[in-house]
Design a protein around this motif. Structure first.
Motif, mmCIF file in Angstrom:
data_model
loop_
_atom_site.group_PDB
_atom_site.id
_atom_site.type_symbol
_atom_site.label_atom_id
_atom_site.label_comp_id
_atom_site.label_asym_id
_atom_site.label_seq_id
_atom_site.Cartn_x
_atom_site.Cartn_y
_atom_site.Cartn_z
ATOM 1 N N ALA A 133 -12.582 -14.212 -65.392
ATOM 2 C CA ALA A 133 -12.598 -14.018 -63.939
ATOM 3 C C ALA A 133 -12.251 -12.585 -63.571
ATOM 4 O O ALA A 133 -12.831 -12.000 -62.658
ATOM 5 C CB ALA A 133 -11.631 -14.986 -63.272
ATOM 6 N N ALA A 134 -11.303 -11.990 -64.302
ATOM 7 C CA ALA A 134 -10.862 -10.625 -63.999
ATOM 8 C C ALA A 134 -11.826 -9.578 -64.577
ATOM 9 O O ALA A 134 -11.594 -8.386 -64.434
ATOM 10 C CB ALA A 134 -9.445 -10.396 -64.531
ATOM 11 N N GLY A 135 -12.881 -10.030 -65.242
ATOM 12 C CA GLY A 135 -13.887 -9.106 -65.749
ATOM 13 C C GLY A 135 -13.521 -8.423 -67.058
ATOM 14 O O GLY A 135 -14.058 -7.359 -67.374
ATOM 15 N N LEU A 162 -2.057 -12.611 -63.395
ATOM 16 C CA LEU A 162 -1.492 -11.602 -62.491
ATOM 17 C C LEU A 162 -1.654 -10.199 -63.086
ATOM 18 O O LEU A 162 -2.031 -9.258 -62.385
ATOM 19 C CB LEU A 162 -0.014 -11.903 -62.209
ATOM 20 N N TYR A 179 -5.545 -9.220 -63.259
ATOM 21 C CA TYR A 179 -6.075 -8.931 -61.924
ATOM 22 C C TYR A 179 -5.486 -7.642 -61.351
ATOM 23 O O TYR A 179 -6.159 -6.914 -60.621
ATOM 24 C CB TYR A 179 -5.842 -10.111 -60.970
ATOM 25 N N ALA A 191 -7.606 -5.031 -62.901
ATOM 26 C CA ALA A 191 -8.968 -5.075 -62.350
ATOM 27 C C ALA A 191 -9.000 -4.416 -60.975
ATOM 28 O O ALA A 191 -9.919 -3.656 -60.645
ATOM 29 C CB ALA A 191 -9.454 -6.527 -62.267
ATOM 30 N N ARG A 192 -7.965 -4.693 -60.173
ATOM 31 C CA ARG A 192 -7.872 -4.138 -58.816
ATOM 32 C C ARG A 192 -7.667 -2.618 -58.896
ATOM 33 O O ARG A 192 -8.376 -1.857 -58.232
ATOM 34 C CB ARG A 192 -6.693 -4.814 -58.113
ATOM 35 N N ARG A 234 -10.596 -0.450 -59.844
ATOM 36 C CA ARG A 234 -11.686 -0.373 -58.864
ATOM 37 C C ARG A 234 -11.307 0.410 -57.614
ATOM 38 O O ARG A 234 -12.088 0.521 -56.684
ATOM 39 C CB ARG A 234 -12.126 -1.794 -58.469
#
Lengths: 232, 232
Positions: free
Chosen positions: A105-107, A221, A224, A227-228, A231
Motif C-alpha cells: 500500500a505504501a508503494g 506508520l 507511510y 512514502a509521504r 513525495r
C-alpha cells in the motif's frame, strides 16, 4: 486467486496448477477460462482435498500451486528501490503478511524476510497479505547483517523502528531519502548489533498510555511516513 | 493483569476478584500483594478453571473479574476530547482491540463501539488491546447515528475513513480540529447514510497495488495523522 493468475500473466509468479472444486468452478467460470487461456493446468478436486490444501477453516474451493520467483537482493538493489521493508527475525506469519500488505500500500519496492523470519509462503502469511505477496518483490534467504550491508552499499538509508529510538517519527528529517526500514521480532525487538548497523533508530511517538504498537501497525506508520516525505 | 490493578487503583475500572493458580501466585508474588493491598478478593483456582476462564491456548495462570465503568457519550463530550475513534458495526474482536490499542497510542480520548460493533470486553478484543482497554474510555450501547449527532453537537469534526473518499489523508487540511474518526465494518465498509452524516470522507493514499488496508492499520494511520496535525 485472481491475483495469482494476474501475477502469472505478467511474469512475476508462476502458477503451476489450479485445483478447484466443481462447486467453485460453477461459481467462478472466469477463473476456469482465465486459467485455460494462460495455459495453467486445471484439476478438479473434492471439497476435502481443497480444504486440506488451503489450511483454513473457510476454504473458498480453489487452491493455486504457485512457484514463486523470489528476487535476489543484488537484483533488487539494481532496481533502485526508494522504499524497502526488512523483517529481522519476524516470526508471526500474520504479522509478516500484514507488513507485506502495508508495504504494498505504501508503494515499497520490496520486503526482505531476513534472518530467522517466517516463511513468506506460509499459508497464514499469504492470507494476511491479501494478495500483496503477488505485488511486492520478496527477498528471502539472507542474514539481517548481509541484507543491511548490501542495502547500505547501494546508497539506501537504514532506519530501524525502535520504541527507544533517539529520533521521533513525527519530527525526524531523515525520511525523504531512499530508505530501508528494519522491523524486529515481536517479542524481543531489534538486537543492539542490528541497531548499530543502521543510520538511526526511530521511535513512533506514543501520545497516550499504550506501551507499544502492534508490529504491522508500527510498520505501516513508518512506511507511510517515508512514502509521504518522499513525495513532498 | 498489572494494567487491571492499576486501573482499579486509579478508579477507571473495578476489579472484583483475581483468580490465580498456585504456580502463577508463586511466579508473581507482587500481583498477590498488590491485590491484597487494593482490597481485591483473591481466589486460588486450578489450572483448568483459570484456563477455561481465560479463553486462550496459552493462559498465564491468572484471571481478573473486572466490572468496567463504561463512559456515557454525554460525559465523554463534556470532557472535550480532541480525538475520538468511532467503530461503526466493526465485528472482528481482534480488529476492535487493535484499534483501541492504536487509539491509546495516538492519545485518543475515547473509543465508541457504536451500532452492531463487537463487545469490547470479548476476550479476544481485550487481549488484542494489550492493556489499552484500561487506558482509554470506552463508550458502548449507542447507535452510529446518535453517536455522530452527539459528537457533532459538541463541536467535533466528523471524518470517515473510506477508500473512495474525496480527501487524501496525506494532503487534507481538515486534521487539526477536534476530530472523531469513523471506521466501518471490515467487509462492507461504511454505509452511504453514515458517510452523509460526516464532514468529509478521507481515503488513505495507496501508492502501490494493494486494494486496501487492514482496518486496524487504517485506523492507526488516520488517528496518528490527526495526532500529528493537532500538535503542529
Amino acid at each position: 486467486m485472481r491475483e495469482a493468475l494476474l501475477a502469472h500473466a505478467d511474469g512475476s509468479a508462476r502458477v503451476d496448477e489450479l485445483l478447484i472444486t466443481s462447486d467453485a468452478a460453477a461459481r467462478h467460470p472466469d477463473l476456469v477460462t482465465d486459467a485455460a487461456a494462460l495455459g495453467v493446468r486445471l484439476t478438479t478436486a473434492t471439497d476435502d482435498v481443497v480444504a486440506a490444501l488451503s489450511e483454513t477453516v473457510t476454504p473458498q474451493g480453489v487452491v493455486a500451486v504457485v512457484g514463486f520467483l523470489d528476487v535476489g537482493l543484488d537484483t533488487l538493489v539494481r532496481q533502485g528501490p526508494r522504499l524497502v521493508a526488512v523483517l529481522a527475525d519476524v516470526r508471526d506469519p500474520g504479522n509478516a503478511g500484514s507488513v507485506v500488505r502495508a508495504a504494498d500500500a505504501a508503494g515499497a519496492g520490496a520486503v526482505v524476510f531476513a534472518g530467522d523470519s517466517v516463511d513468506p509462503y506460509n499459508g497464514k502469511a499469504v492470507r494476511a497479505s491479501v494478495g500483496s505477496l503477488f505485488h511486492v518483490p520478496i527477498v528471502t534467504g539472507v542474514s539481517v547483517s548481509d541484507a543491511l550491508a548490501t542495502l547500505r552499499k547501494a546508497g539506501i538509508s537504514l532506519l530501524v523502528a525502535d520504541g527507544a529510538g533517539e529520533q521521533d517519527l513525527d519530527s525526524t528529517t531523515l525520511l525523504h531519502r531512499p530508505t530501508a526500514w528494519v522491523f524486529g521480532n515481536e517479542a524481543w525487538g531489534v538486537p543492539r548489533e542490528v541497531i548499530e548497523q543502521t543510520d538511526a533508530a526511530v521511535r513512533i511517538p506514543i501520545y497516550g498510555r499504550a506501551e507499544s504498537l502492534n508490529l504491522a501497525t508500527a510498520a505501516a506508520l513508518c512506511l507511510y511516513a517515508s512514502a509521504r516525505a518522499q513525495r513532498q
